[in-house]
Structures are given as structure tokens and as C-alpha cells.
Enzyme design. Structure first.
Site, PDB file in Angstrom:
ATOM      1  N   LYS A  13      52.375  27.253  73.801  1.00  0.00           N
ATOM      2  CA  LYS A  13      52.111  28.161  72.672  1.00  0.00           C
ATOM      3  C   LYS A  13      50.851  27.741  71.912  1.00  0.00           C
ATOM      4  O   LYS A  13      49.997  28.573  71.619  1.00  0.00           O
ATOM      5  CB  LYS A  13      53.306  28.182  71.688  1.00  0.00           C
ATOM      6  CG  LYS A  13      54.622  28.623  72.298  1.00  0.00           C
ATOM      7  CD  LYS A  13      55.726  28.731  71.258  1.00  0.00           C
ATOM      8  CE  LYS A  13      56.139  27.413  70.607  1.00  0.00           C
ATOM      9  NZ  LYS A  13      56.789  26.457  71.534  1.00  0.00           N
ATOM     10  N   ARG A  87      61.863  30.741  64.503  1.00  0.00           N
ATOM     11  CA  ARG A  87      62.680  29.969  65.435  1.00  0.00           C
ATOM     12  C   ARG A  87      64.166  30.247  65.252  1.00  0.00           C
ATOM     13  O   ARG A  87      64.983  29.662  65.976  1.00  0.00           O
ATOM     14  CB  ARG A  87      62.439  28.478  65.209  1.00  0.00           C
ATOM     15  CG  ARG A  87      61.426  27.831  66.165  1.00  0.00           C
ATOM     16  CD  ARG A  87      61.246  26.427  65.678  1.00  0.00           C
ATOM     17  NE  ARG A  87      60.857  25.444  66.596  1.00  0.00           N
ATOM     18  CZ  ARG A  87      59.606  24.969  66.727  1.00  0.00           C
ATOM     19  NH1 ARG A  87      58.625  25.526  66.070  1.00  0.00           N
ATOM     20  NH2 ARG A  87      59.358  23.967  67.514  1.00  0.00           N
ATOM     21  N   ARG A 138      52.800  12.261  69.366  1.00  0.00           N
ATOM     22  CA  ARG A 138      53.677  12.840  68.337  1.00  0.00           C
ATOM     23  C   ARG A 138      54.998  12.089  68.351  1.00  0.00           C
ATOM     24  O   ARG A 138      55.532  11.775  69.413  1.00  0.00           O
ATOM     25  CB  ARG A 138      53.949  14.309  68.675  1.00  0.00           C
ATOM     26  CG  ARG A 138      52.876  15.250  68.206  1.00  0.00           C
ATOM     27  CD  ARG A 138      53.135  16.658  68.660  1.00  0.00           C
ATOM     28  NE  ARG A 138      54.479  17.160  68.388  1.00  0.00           N
ATOM     29  CZ  ARG A 138      54.812  18.443  68.447  1.00  0.00           C
ATOM     30  NH1 ARG A 138      53.906  19.345  68.756  1.00  0.00           N
ATOM     31  NH2 ARG A 138      56.036  18.834  68.200  1.00  0.00           N
ATOM     32  N   ARG A 149      65.258  18.934  70.912  1.00  0.00           N
ATOM     33  CA  ARG A 149      64.375  20.098  70.707  1.00  0.00           C
ATOM     34  C   ARG A 149      64.721  21.224  71.675  1.00  0.00           C
ATOM     35  O   ARG A 149      64.725  22.394  71.294  1.00  0.00           O
ATOM     36  CB  ARG A 149      62.905  19.684  70.853  1.00  0.00           C
ATOM     37  CG  ARG A 149      62.416  18.890  69.643  1.00  0.00           C
ATOM     38  CD  ARG A 149      61.215  18.047  69.966  1.00  0.00           C
ATOM     39  NE  ARG A 149      60.009  18.833  70.192  1.00  0.00           N
ATOM     40  CZ  ARG A 149      58.920  18.353  70.793  1.00  0.00           C
ATOM     41  NH1 ARG A 149      58.896  17.113  71.242  1.00  0.00           N
ATOM     42  NH2 ARG A 149      57.872  19.110  70.931  1.00  0.00           N
TER      43      ARG A 149
HETATM   44  P1  AMP Z   1      56.349  22.262  66.777  1.00  0.00           P
HETATM   45  O1  AMP Z   1      55.047  21.604  66.549  1.00  0.00           O
HETATM   46  O2  AMP Z   1      56.276  23.750  66.685  1.00  0.00           O
HETATM   47  O3  AMP Z   1      57.002  21.804  68.062  1.00  0.00           O
HETATM   48  O4  AMP Z   1      57.330  21.803  65.591  1.00  0.00           O
HETATM   49  C1  AMP Z   1      57.646  20.434  65.397  1.00  0.00           C
HETATM   50  C2  AMP Z   1      58.918  20.330  64.554  1.00  0.00           C
HETATM   51  O5  AMP Z   1      58.704  20.929  63.278  1.00  0.00           O
HETATM   52  C3  AMP Z   1      60.140  21.032  65.110  1.00  0.00           C
HETATM   53  O6  AMP Z   1      60.844  20.255  66.076  1.00  0.00           O
HETATM   54  C4  AMP Z   1      60.957  21.247  63.837  1.00  0.00           C
HETATM   55  O7  AMP Z   1      61.558  20.055  63.387  1.00  0.00           O
HETATM   56  C5  AMP Z   1      59.868  21.626  62.841  1.00  0.00           C
HETATM   57  N1  AMP Z   1      59.578  23.078  62.851  1.00  0.00           N
HETATM   58  C6  AMP Z   1      58.406  23.675  63.183  1.00  0.00           C
HETATM   59  N2  AMP Z   1      58.491  25.009  63.058  1.00  0.00           N
HETATM   60  C7  AMP Z   1      59.752  25.268  62.641  1.00  0.00           C
HETATM   61  C8  AMP Z   1      60.468  26.469  62.350  1.00  0.00           C
HETATM   62  N3  AMP Z   1      59.899  27.680  62.471  1.00  0.00           N
HETATM   63  N4  AMP Z   1      61.757  26.346  61.942  1.00  0.00           N
HETATM   64  C9  AMP Z   1      62.341  25.149  61.809  1.00  0.00           C
HETATM   65  N5  AMP Z   1      61.742  23.978  62.096  1.00  0.00           N
HETATM   66  C10 AMP Z   1      60.446  24.031  62.502  1.00  0.00           C
END
Ligand code: AMP
Length: 192
Positions: A13, A87, A138, A149
Site C-alpha cells: 500500500k 481498518r 520498524r 497484525r
Molecule cells: P501501518 O504503518 O499502516 O502498518 O500501521 C502501523 C500500526 O499503526 C498498526 O499496526 C496499528 O497499530 C496502527 N494503525 C495505523 N493505522 C491504523 C488504523 N487505521 N486503525 C487502527 N490502528 C492503526
């Protein structure tokens, strides 16, 4: 044009959002990036979400909806790419309402379809590459957080595929190809 990129962690993404920013001047709204920025700058919210993010669980709808609302009020560009948001079904409903209140709507929801073995491999490679480049991986790019996740994705996010299908917004793209191939498919879906 406003679009959502939907898919599990590691589906590509962020990479595809970046290409759309470069090629079309769209604005990427990644809640993951916003949350990581809040952690880095040590805000109260950033400190509150740190442990949840590292575990791989989702932070509350309230927090991410607030972040998106802030961006919709301030960011300008040639349309928004929602990356990693929504999400949950609650977030999806909230996004529809927020866009409507700004006189806007969604044009497409692009699902990046991949298989789980590829995801695990991609994410663990992403961690190795970050370290090899002299940086740090990360905190949630490790096998344990990754399992959480993926489970969060299947329990809470994958229902959005049906939700947007029913609304007539869903377009599915094969996310397994090379970056350029996936980008070309997305362009086709968006009308070239
Ligand atoms: P990402 O970089 O999109 O993989 O997000 C990293 C982490 O941030 C996720 O595993 C969640 O803990 C949190 N996170 C990011 N976007 C969301 C969302 N829309 N809703 C809830 N948690 C989020």
C-alpha cells in the site's frame, strides 16, 4: 479523485501510494505514518499508542479518525489516497461521513490481493533491508507482531472488502506482481 488502498500489512500500500503521489500529485494520508510521527515527536497521544503499535494491535478508532479529520481540514492536493485507513467498519462509516461533510466522496477502493506467505517474507525482508541500509527496522516488523497484525487484519479489516463491494466501490488488483506491474494495473483501474 479520492481512493482507498486496502490490503494486509506488506501488500504494498505504502509503495503504491508513493507512486500515485509522484505521478498524479495526490496526497497520501497514512495513519501509520502519522502515528509514528506522533511517537517520534513524543506527543501525549504518541506515547499512549506506542506499546499498542509495537504489539501489532490496532489503536482506537477515535484516535485515527481524529487524525484523518485534521488532515481533511488542512491538506490540499489532487485528491487523497487513504493508506492504512480505514481498518474497521466504524472507521469506514466515519470516513464516508467526513468526506460527505467536506462535499467529497470516494471514487474507488483498490484491494491489493496477495497471499500470506508473500506478506511474511516481504515484511521480514523490509526489516532486514532497513538494518542493512544502516537504519533500524520498524518495531512491529518482527514475526511476533506480524502474526498479531495479520490476525487484526483478518478479524477487523477484511470485512471492509465486502462492505465496499456492496457499495459498488471495490476494485481488486493482483498485488503479487512487480511494483511497476501493480502500478500499471492501478492506473488502468483509475482510468489510465
Ligand atoms: P501501518 O504503518 O499502516 O502498518 O500501521 C502501523 C500500526 O499503526 C498498526 O499496526 C496499528 O497499530 C496502527 N494503525 C495505523 N493505522 C491504523 C488504523 N487505521 N486503525 C487502527 N490502528 C492503526
Amino acid at each position: 479523485m479520492n481512493i482507498i488502498l486496502l490490503g494486509p500489512p506488506g501488500a504494498g500500500k505504502g509503495t503504491q501510494a508513493q507512486k500515485l503521489v509522484e505521478e498524479r500529485g495526490m496526497v497520501q494520508l497514512s495513519t501509520g505514518d502519522m502515528l509514528r510521527a506522533a511517537r517520534t515527536s513524543g506527543t501525549e497521544m504518541g506515547n499512549k499508542v506506542a506499546a499498542i503499535m509495537d504489539s501489532g494491535e490496532l489503536v482506537t478508532d477515535e484516535i485515527v479518525i481524529g487524525l484523518i479529520e485534521e488532515q481533511l481540514n488542512t491538506a490540499t492536493g489532487n485528491g487523497f489516497i487513504f493508506d492504512g485507513f480505514p481498518r474497521t467498519l466504524g472507521q469506514a462509516d466515519a470516513l464516508g461521513e467526513l468526506l460527505a461533510s467536506h462535499g467529497q466522496s470516494l471514487d474507488a477502493v483498490i484491494e491489493l490481493a496477495v497471499n500470506d506467505d508473500v506478506l511474511v517474507e516481504r515484511i521480514l525482508n523490509r526489516a532486514k533491508e532497513a538494518v542493512a541500509a544502516g537504519g533500524t527496522a520498524r518495531a512491529d516488523d518482527n514475526e511476533e507482531s506480524l502474526k498479531v497484525r495479520l490476525m487484526e487484519y483478518y478479524k477487523k479489516t477484511s470485512p471492509l472488502i465486502g462492505y465496499y463491494y456492496a457499495k459498488g466501490d471495490l476494485k481488486s488488483v493482483d498485488g503479487l506482481g512487480a511494483i511497476e506491474e501493480v502500478a500499471a494495473e492501478i492506473s488502468t483501474v483509475l482510468g489510465g
